[in-house]
Design a protein around this motif. Structure first.
Motif, short mmCIF file in Angstrom:
data_model
loop_
_atom_site.label_atom_id
_atom_site.label_comp_id
_atom_site.label_asym_id
_atom_site.label_seq_id
_atom_site.Cartn_x
_atom_site.Cartn_y
_atom_site.Cartn_z
N SER A 237 0.83 -1.21 0.00
CA SER A 237 0.00 0.00 0.00
C SER A 237 0.87 1.26 0.00
O SER A 237 0.56 2.23 -0.69
CB SER A 237 -0.97 0.00 1.18
N ALA B 242 -3.88 9.63 2.37
CA ALA B 242 -4.04 8.35 1.67
C ALA B 242 -3.15 7.28 2.30
O ALA B 242 -3.58 6.14 2.49
CB ALA B 242 -3.67 8.51 0.19
N THR C 42 -4.52 6.13 5.68
CA THR C 42 -5.76 5.37 5.52
C THR C 42 -5.45 3.94 5.07
O THR C 42 -5.97 2.97 5.62
CB THR C 42 -6.70 6.07 4.53
N ALA C 43 -4.59 3.82 4.08
CA ALA C 43 -4.23 2.50 3.57
C ALA C 43 -3.50 1.69 4.65
O ALA C 43 -3.79 0.51 4.87
CB ALA C 43 -3.36 2.63 2.33
N ARG D 237 -4.07 12.97 -0.81
CA ARG D 237 -4.65 11.69 -1.22
C ARG D 237 -4.37 11.48 -2.70
O ARG D 237 -3.79 12.33 -3.37
CB ARG D 237 -6.18 11.70 -1.02
N TYR D 238 -4.86 10.34 -3.22
CA TYR D 238 -4.77 10.05 -4.65
C TYR D 238 -5.77 10.88 -5.47
O TYR D 238 -6.86 11.17 -5.00
CB TYR D 238 -5.17 8.59 -4.92
N ALA E 271 -9.73 3.44 -2.50
CA ALA E 271 -9.53 4.87 -2.31
C ALA E 271 -10.39 5.56 -3.37
O ALA E 271 -10.23 5.30 -4.56
CB ALA E 271 -8.06 5.25 -2.49
#
Lengths: 391, 391
Positions: free
Chosen positions: A137, A328, A331-332, B156-157, B168
């Motif tokens: 990730s 991100a 979160t991952a 984030r992505y 995501a």
């Protein structure tokens, strides 16, 4: 008696902006019969304010209270020495601890009778381990972010642009290493419109590279570059030098070079020589994801810094890009940790079973011993030396 | 006698990294019978070293020699006061001079009998003028770069990512204004995998927005927002307030907001209120391409700075993004300038003919007068005031 608790540390390493658990994942942890304690400010740098954690059902506490009350302590990287020293016997520490880089610290944790669990020990080819795979990730993020950083540093367009006034040619991107990070970089650079070429010492990577729209680069690499667990194996010095020589001609024909070659617990291969960088065009960009305390893939690279060479090449030492995309990445990572906790915890307690293939990989210390074979092997000669000295 | 010469100034404005001519375009200028003089270091910040210019056939000279010997002086932005004061009668100054923003400076140049030619006066709807359209070439870059800057600031992505550990969601991007910059931003954000919505007061923009993969946002804008020359017209205060109110609900539902609303020579409309930014999620990013000395599209924005609000929103005042992508921006600009020179120059001399539609737009001062109607109109009331005072 209150239920057993998981504590989420605030990271203290320089530049580290991630947090080991995020609000949306807290319910998955409490469902295991665990309370969640979060150190004050732990999520701030990842844009998760304290009140988002309390709203999700966690308690925000001081570090001291956390270390005193949490049976399981969650971190991203290896905590600082003071925090490690505060851990007590029977506590479980979970993180990306890098045991192969710091076997001495693992030995210390074993002496403290702390159970150290490191996500980088996960057997990655095991399909039931995939939801816990934090290296994947985080590498995925590193590859994506490497392209974003390169695009921002690059003074031209990535895509081809045809206008009434003329044409801007697309950027030519070279990606070295086609593991998770490399493939993520290839996909992102291709999306943004660049012409992408890539190389990996593992012959199986060719299909994956081409399926993402990149061209596979033929280079005089080793005959057989695949190692264990899906990783590339460490190259011999001679193989590494031959590859580096071949790249000295290839690198300067590209505008962007992203290097991702790493071998677990070992010095990363030096793929891009000083001469190769010196022959690049002004305005070119090199992003070295391998840059770190053990070296890097690029000769002139400085870890965690962005330098500009005399010939106008920007070289980014990007050893911890996930920290630069912290929402991100956290979160991952939190999802990976929650999946691991679900695997380890029964009735609110971590139950160690080293006959389990996953646990045999991730459990580094337990019951006062360094139990993970790879880490123990690094300590064995030292133990021997110590014996020799005392003899 | 040496042939007449074109001089390329080194830009001196803060943050300006572009250069008005680049090595690859020099041959097109010398083909017009003009020598090219380049001020020492002029291309350095755009990654064009002096030796690249000399290799291409230009002479590298001091600013003093340039100002003394060049009949035509090329710049990107309006040169500093000292340089302007050094220009002599009969000299031609070509740049993006912003005559509507600085009519007083144009009046001074007229008094010096300098011929000021400004590319932002170009009649943009004329198809034969398109190769000279520097506003388009630079706006295209600004829109692309706005997305790259936003992607780098966003934690984030951009794309949707589905993994073994979870999904995501893609970034939700809002683009306000669908001129050249807005369309370029829409296309780039869509390429990178974001979900894009966009709005423009010109109803004709809907088709262009949708053709780039974005959704057109229905907002209570003006009935008829198109103005002259393909630009949006200036909104009334009431229309602007109604739009801003509607956006206060829409903006916080997005992760990234890119604003591109500009009206030539006028204060840009204030589209995003302080309340809208305060309601955005932590980690969100706002890039205001309208930010400049006259204001901007975003209430809390500071021109040329990147601020983080109390609720964790990064707001980038990005009035001059082409300067942050200087190699592409300079190359495109140089091609525009070369096309304009080809139009203006006969036998090595600029021949002014104000009956030509292109020249009527770009020639601001000539023969001791401010000749461009739009600029002259701004000076007229002042001239009248001066008469009233002296009367």
């Amino acid at each position: 008696m209150s239920p057993p608790a998981v504590g989420v540390l605030r990271e203290t390493a320089a530049g580290e902006r991630r947090v080991a658990l995020v609000p949306e994942v807290i319910a998955r942890v409490t469902a295991l019969g665990l309370d969640v304690l979060v150190e004050k400010g732990a999520g701030q740098a990842a844009w998760f304010p304290d009140n988002a954690f309390t709203t999700a059902g966690a308690a925000v506490v001081s570090r001291r209270d956390l270390l005193e009350n949490a049976g399981i302590v969650l971190a991203v990287g290896l905590p600082d020495a003071e925090t490690l020293a505060s851990l007590h016997g029977g506590q479980v520490l979970i993180g990306l601890l890098g045991p192969l880089l710091r076997p001495d610290v693992m030995a210390q944790l074993a002496r403290q009778r702390v159970t150290a669990v490191s996500l980088d020990g996960l057997p990655r080819t095991l399909s039931r381990a995939q939801p816990m795979d934090a290296l994947t990730s985080q590498s995925n993020i590193a590859g994506y972010k490497a392209v974003v950083v390169a695009a921002d540093a690059y003074p031209r367009y990535f895509p081809l642009l045809i206008t009434a006034a003329g044409t801007a040619r697309p950027a030519e991107v070279l990606v070295l290493g086609a593991g998770v990070a490399g493939l993520s970089a290839i996909g992102t650079a291709h999306r943004l419109g660049a012409v992408v070429r890539a190389y990996d010492v593992r012959p199986t990577a060719r299909g994956e590279i081409e399926s993402l729209g990149a061209a596979y680069l033929e280079l005089p690499g080793p005959e057989q570059g695949a190692g264990q667990g899906g990783y590339a194996r460490a190259l011999t010095d001679e193989e590494e030098a031959r590859l580096r020589d071949a790249l000295t001609d290839v690198v300067p024909r590209h505008d962007i070079v992203i290097t991702t070659a790493q071998v677990p617990g070992r010095r990363p291969p030096l793929l891009v020589s000083e001469r190769a960088v010196a022959a690049m065009r002004p305005g070119s960009v090199v992003v070295d994801l391998g840059a770190g305390p053990m070296g890097g893939n690029v000769a002139v690279c400085v870890p965690d810094e962005r330098i500009v060479t005399a010939n106008g090449v920007t070289v980014v030492g990007a050893g911890n890009l996930p920290a630069a995309m912290p929402t991100a990445a956290s979160t991952a990572y939190a999802r990976n940790v929650a999946a691991l906790l679900a695997h380890l915890v029964t009735d609110g307690e971590v139950v160690i079973d080293l006959t389990d293939e996953i646990q045999a990989g991730v459990v580094i210390t337990h019951g006062g011993e360094v139990v993970q074979p790879a880490t123990a092997a690094l300590l064995a000669p030292r133990a021997q030396e110590a014996e020799e000295v005392s003899a």
